[in-house]
Design a protein around this motif. Structure first.
Motif: not given
Length: 171
Positions: A33, A71, A75, A107-108, A110-112, A114, A123, A126
């Motif tokens: 992550d 990490s 978000k 992925d990083w 979108c995961g961290n 907004s 958000d 992707g």
């Protein structure tokens, strides 16, 4: 084969199926992550200084941690357009300062992160992030591009293709 799986973790099942079994490599379920930036201390400070103005002051410590490869628990909200944020990381990548596949980077991001849209906190999309990273589709215009440093030059998609062909000896 391991390079394919590392660069395209979303297709791990397909690749394994084509190879007739399970391969002993990291899959999407175990991808990390964090990202790894290879910046000097001065470059890191300059990048952080540019980006932090787009985040709430309470998120700036977490932003620094994310950029350092750690990490965070929630978000972070980017106070700008998602294409501005994504394009900075695209430039970091094609300038050799970030060594992640487009999939891992998408992925990083979108995961961290907004962002603040007209509809409120949203958000990252992707598919939009993928289009910006891989095709430069929807990149910000020159005036709205952020974090423009001498050490992080912008290149058009055509220029990147040309330099890629030169490196591979096609020209």
């Amino acid at each position: 084969m391991n390079a394919l799986l590392r660069n395209y973790p979303d297709y791990a099942g397909t690749i394994e199926g084509l190879m007739g079994g399970t391969l002993n490599v990291e899959s999407k379920a175990s991808h990390r992550d964090e990202i790894k930036l290879t910046l000097t201390d001065e470059q890191f400070a300059e990048l952080l200084g540019c980006l932090k103005v787009f985040f709430d002051p309470t998120d700036r410590v977490a932003l620094k941690a994310l950029l350092r490869g750690q990490s965070v628990s929630q978000k972070l909200v980017f106070n700008g357009n998602q294409n501005q944020l994504v394009e900075v990381f695209r430039r970091l990548s094609y300038n050799g300062l970030l060594h992640e596949s487009w999939t891992a980077l998408r992925d990083w991001l979108c995961g961290n992160f907004s962002y603040l849209s007209n509809k409120g906190i949203t958000d990252l999309s992707g598919s939009s992030v993928w289009d910006i990273l891989s095709k430069a589709k929807g990149e910000p215009t020159g005036r709205s591009r952020i974090c423009t440093f001498d050490w992080l030059p912008y290149r058009t998609q055509a220029a990147l293709r040309r330099s890629s062909r030169e490196v591979s000896g096609e020209l």
